[in-house]
Design a protein around this motif. Structure first.
Motif, PDB file in Angstrom:
ATOM      1  N   TYR A  32       0.812  -1.320  -0.003  1.00  0.00           N
ATOM      2  CA  TYR A  32       0.036  -0.071   0.142  1.00  0.00           C
ATOM      3  C   TYR A  32       0.768   1.427  -0.089  1.00  0.00           C
ATOM      4  O   TYR A  32       0.641   2.335  -0.239  1.00  0.00           O
ATOM      5  N   LEU A  33       2.118   1.114   0.544  1.00  0.00           N
ATOM      6  CA  LEU A  33       3.078   2.220   0.482  1.00  0.00           C
ATOM      7  C   LEU A  33       3.455   2.653  -0.810  1.00  0.00           C
ATOM      8  O   LEU A  33       4.215   3.840  -1.043  1.00  0.00           O
ATOM      9  N   GLY A  34       3.469   1.719  -1.836  1.00  0.00           N
ATOM     10  CA  GLY A  34       4.182   2.207  -3.257  1.00  0.00           C
ATOM     11  C   GLY A  34       5.786   2.326  -3.013  1.00  0.00           C
ATOM     12  O   GLY A  34       6.384   1.540  -2.224  1.00  0.00           O
ATOM     13  N   GLU A  35       6.066   3.514  -3.551  1.00  0.00           N
ATOM     14  CA  GLU A  35       7.464   3.711  -3.606  1.00  0.00           C
ATOM     15  C   GLU A  35       8.063   3.957  -2.185  1.00  0.00           C
ATOM     16  O   GLU A  35       9.190   3.692  -2.039  1.00  0.00           O
ATOM     17  N   ARG A  36       7.197   4.259  -1.277  1.00  0.00           N
ATOM     18  CA  ARG A  36       7.673   4.734   0.160  1.00  0.00           C
ATOM     19  C   ARG A  36       8.228   3.139   0.514  1.00  0.00           C
ATOM     20  O   ARG A  36       8.820   3.201   1.797  1.00  0.00           O
ATOM     21  N   SER A  37       7.727   2.015  -0.047  1.00  0.00           N
ATOM     22  CA  SER A  37       8.438   0.822   0.646  1.00  0.00           C
ATOM     23  C   SER A  37       9.894   0.575   0.479  1.00  0.00           C
ATOM     24  O   SER A  37      10.440  -0.550   1.089  1.00  0.00           O
ATOM     25  N   VAL A  38      10.384   1.314  -0.600  1.00  0.00           N
ATOM     26  CA  VAL A  38      11.546   1.054  -1.147  1.00  0.00           C
ATOM     27  C   VAL A  38      12.561   1.739   0.080  1.00  0.00           C
ATOM     28  O   VAL A  38      12.294   2.809   0.703  1.00  0.00           O
ATOM     29  N   GLY A  39      13.749   0.812   0.198  1.00  0.00           N
ATOM     30  CA  GLY A  39      14.637   1.309   1.160  1.00  0.00           C
ATOM     31  C   GLY A  39      14.386   0.716   2.612  1.00  0.00           C
ATOM     32  O   GLY A  39      15.151   0.860   3.605  1.00  0.00           O
ATOM     33  N   HIS A  40      13.643  -0.238   2.768  1.00  0.00           N
ATOM     34  CA  HIS A  40      13.295  -0.864   3.829  1.00  0.00           C
ATOM     35  C   HIS A  40      13.446  -2.407   3.910  1.00  0.00           C
ATOM     36  O   HIS A  40      12.816  -2.883   2.744  1.00  0.00           O
ATOM     37  N   GLN A  41      14.185  -2.834   4.739  1.00  0.00           N
ATOM     38  CA  GLN A  41      14.174  -4.571   4.738  1.00  0.00           C
ATOM     39  C   GLN A  41      12.974  -4.916   5.170  1.00  0.00           C
ATOM     40  O   GLN A  41      12.146  -4.501   6.221  1.00  0.00           O
TER      41      GLN A  41
END
Length: 203
Positions: free
Chosen positions: A174-183
């Motif tokens: 649901y976060l889209g691009e904001r999920s990038v950068g998190h393990q």
């Protein structure tokens, strides 16, 4: 090629090892989940694997397959969110694949876990690359055909490889691009599963 066989006591020690690892890492798992999920992954898994360890100590099943089926059923019953059904399915399906054999080889365990991984994929509708637990589970189950150490390394590398990915399944999607950068927390806890397996196998 190793022909060593592993019985019910080995499987119980493995589940105990996972319970200890999850308890130790629960805060980290929750922190990872806070970034892209519900912030409950560590607490949920800690509760579930503590219930597994307690039940296996009271009444240890007679075969490695039965240990995993019992553990999986307890996780489904005690862990909230998606991780209970997913981990429960992994272990139950693997346990059923092992059948009623008193002892199993590493290759048989690898085959059984691969069957469990496939069942997890069907249940969650995910594939490796979707930034889920499968990113650690799938390469680890395959690498287990080589060695316990290779499986642990593959799981840990798979978990790290989720950092740059965009989530395509689960709540993180649901976060889209904001999920990038998190393990991914599920991939991280899956790596603990294989770390515990390698440690128990090493004695």
């Amino acid at each position: 090629m190793s022909t060593q066989a592993y019985g019910a006591a080995f499987a119980v020690r493995w589940m105990d090892g996972v319970a200890a690892a999850v308890e130790r890492e629960a805060g980290r798992l929750t922190d990872l989940d806070a970034a892209i999920g519900d912030a409950d992954h560590g607490a949920n898994l800690k509760r579930g694997f503590a219930a597994v360890a307690e039940a296996l100590a009271k009444e240890p099943p007679a075969t490695p397959g039965a240990v995993l089926v019992t553990a999986g059923g307890l996780l489904i019953a005690t862990v909230g969110g998606a991780s209970g059904p997913l981990y429960g399915t992994l272990l139950r399906r693997a346990g059923k694949a092992l059948g009623e054999a008193d002892e199993v080889s590493r290759a048989e365990l690898a085959d059984a876990l691969s069957a469990g991984v496939a069942a997890v994929g069907r249940l969650g509708g995910a594939v490796p690359g979707d930034k889920t637990m499968l990113d650690a589970l799938a390469p680890a189950a395959e690498a287990l055909r080589e060695s316990f150490a290779a499986a642990r390394s593959a799981a840990e590398a798979g978990a790290l490889a989720t950092v740059p990915l965009r989530a395509r399944k689960g709540r993180a999607s649901y976060l889209g691009e904001r999920s990038v950068g998190h393990q991914d927390p599920g991939a991280t806890s899956s790596a603990l599963l294989f770390a515990a397996l390698e440690e128990v196998a090493a004695g």
